[in-house]
Design a protein around this motif. Structure first.
Motif, PDB file in Angstrom:
ATOM      1  N   GLY A  27      35.355  32.699  41.589  1.00 40.73           N
ATOM      2  CA  GLY A  27      36.717  32.320  41.225  1.00 40.73           C
ATOM      3  C   GLY A  27      37.526  33.485  40.670  1.00 40.73           C
ATOM      4  N   PRO A  28      37.058  34.124  39.587  1.00 41.10           N
ATOM      5  CA  PRO A  28      37.800  35.263  39.029  1.00 41.10           C
ATOM      6  C   PRO A  28      37.979  36.409  40.022  1.00 41.10           C
ATOM      7  N   ARG A  49      40.624  35.504  42.589  1.00 43.90           N
ATOM      8  CA  ARG A  49      41.982  35.564  42.045  1.00 43.90           C
ATOM      9  C   ARG A  49      42.465  37.005  41.925  1.00 43.90           C
ATOM     10  N   GLU A  50      41.536  37.915  41.642  1.00 49.38           N
ATOM     11  CA  GLU A  50      41.908  39.333  41.587  1.00 49.38           C
ATOM     12  C   GLU A  50      42.318  39.831  42.969  1.00 49.38           C
ATOM     13  N   TRP A 108      43.460  37.909  45.368  1.00 50.80           N
ATOM     14  CA  TRP A 108      44.722  37.213  45.661  1.00 50.80           C
ATOM     15  C   TRP A 108      45.901  38.002  45.085  1.00 50.80           C
ATOM     16  N   GLN A 109      45.743  38.509  43.869  1.00 50.64           N
ATOM     17  CA  GLN A 109      46.800  39.305  43.240  1.00 50.64           C
ATOM     18  C   GLN A 109      47.056  40.589  44.020  1.00 50.64           C
ATOM     19  N   GLU A 128      49.201  39.623  46.838  1.00 49.59           N
ATOM     20  CA  GLU A 128      50.562  39.362  46.354  1.00 49.59           C
ATOM     21  C   GLU A 128      51.368  40.647  46.224  1.00 49.59           C
ATOM     22  N   MET A 182      44.082  29.187  48.563  1.00 48.22           N
ATOM     23  CA  MET A 182      43.364  28.696  47.399  1.00 48.22           C
ATOM     24  C   MET A 182      43.055  27.215  47.572  1.00 48.22           C
ATOM     25  N   ASN A 213      41.171  26.317  42.674  1.00 51.71           N
ATOM     26  CA  ASN A 213      41.740  27.656  42.516  1.00 51.71           C
ATOM     27  C   ASN A 213      40.723  28.747  42.859  1.00 51.71           C
ATOM     28  N   VAL A 214      39.898  28.464  43.863  1.00 51.48           N
ATOM     29  CA  VAL A 214      38.927  29.436  44.371  1.00 51.48           C
ATOM     30  C   VAL A 214      39.398  29.904  45.743  1.00 51.48           C
ATOM     31  N   LEU A 215      39.411  31.201  45.934  1.00 52.09           N
ATOM     32  CA  LEU A 215      39.899  31.775  47.186  1.00 52.09           C
ATOM     33  C   LEU A 215      39.011  31.364  48.359  1.00 52.09           C
TER      34      LEU A 215
END
Length: 248
Positions: free
Chosen positions: A91-92, A95-96, A98-99, A102, A223, A227-229
């Motif tokens: 998960g973490p 999200r990294e 994903w950022q 972005e 996601m 909230n897991v990629l």
């Protein structure tokens, strides 16, 4: 499922060997990296680790003399170990990543207010990218989904120049829309030399795609409800498409 090697980019500090019980130390010698301890059900102590970039859980019996490596399930059949991997590792790290997407140079397809965001790595000469673009029209045009396309050049030697032609257009989003709408029949003015700024964008997109573990286009990311990629590489089938677009 994402390539686990690339989902462990944010590993916490590992535990020192002297802090580990003897059976866990013995397992650690087999090449497992111990990351942290946690309280496990049944009075056991748990240890989270990784082996060959995969999440691993080890459970130590209350007497501290025995350890079991593997998944733990509850009475409802829930995989508690996999849940821990998602919370603490995948998960973490996802999200990294994903950022990073972005912050990259992507082309917006759809309304920027659309609640569902989907990232796609696409090559101008990728036929499956064109099919995915067509499949996504109902969700994009209804304002439910925005697709953020990260251009890469991987299919042909001319692919980087074709991607650069789209990115260099006065309105890249319009150019990409018209090109995909034409099913790739629209003629692109391929530059003889790719501008340095565009080349940097293409290289960055390629690096992110590589770090995500994708080796083909379209490489699609979204996601899930936890909230897991999530990753889908290649043309998704009808059921997978609904999941990507948030219908399931």
């Amino acid at each position: 499922m994402l390539k686990r090697l690339l989902m462990l980019t944010l590993l916490p500090l590992t535990l020192h060997a002297e802090d580990l019980p003897a059976p866990v130390k013995a397992i650690e010698k087999q090449g497992i990296t111990i990351i942290k301890s946690f309280d496990a059900p049944g009075g056991m102590k748990g240890y989270l680790g990784k082996y060959q970039e995969m999440g691993v859980t080890i459970y130590v019996t209350p007497d501290g003399k025995h350890a079991i490596s593997g998944y733990m399930y509850d009475e409802a059949g829930t995989n508690l170990s996999e849940k821990l991997f998602n919370q603490e590792l995948y998960g973490p790290a996802g999200r990294e990543l994903w950022q990073r997407m972005e912050k990259a140079d992507w082309i917006l397809d759809g309304q920027k207010t659309a609640p569902r965001v989907v990232y796609v790595f696409a090559d101008p000469y990728c036929p499956y990218c064109k099919q995915f673009w067509q499949q996504a029209r109902p969700w994009v045009e209804s304002g439910k989904v925005q697709i953020r396309t990260l251009m890469v050049g991987v299919i042909k030697p001319e692919s980087p120049a074709a991607a650069a032609a789209i990115l260099s257009a006065k309105d890249p989003a319009k150019s990409w829309h018209e090109y995909e709408q034409s099913n790739g029949k629209m003629t692109l003015a391929l530059p003889k030399t790719i501008p340095p700024a565009i080349m940097r964008s293409l290289n960055l997109n390629q690096k992110i795609m590589d770090d995500l573990g994708a080796n083909a286009t379209p490489a699609i990311y979204y996601m899930n409800e936890e909230n897991v990629l999530q990753q889908a590489v290649g043309l998704p089938d009808a059921e997978k498409l609904k999941t990507i677009m948030g219908e399931k």
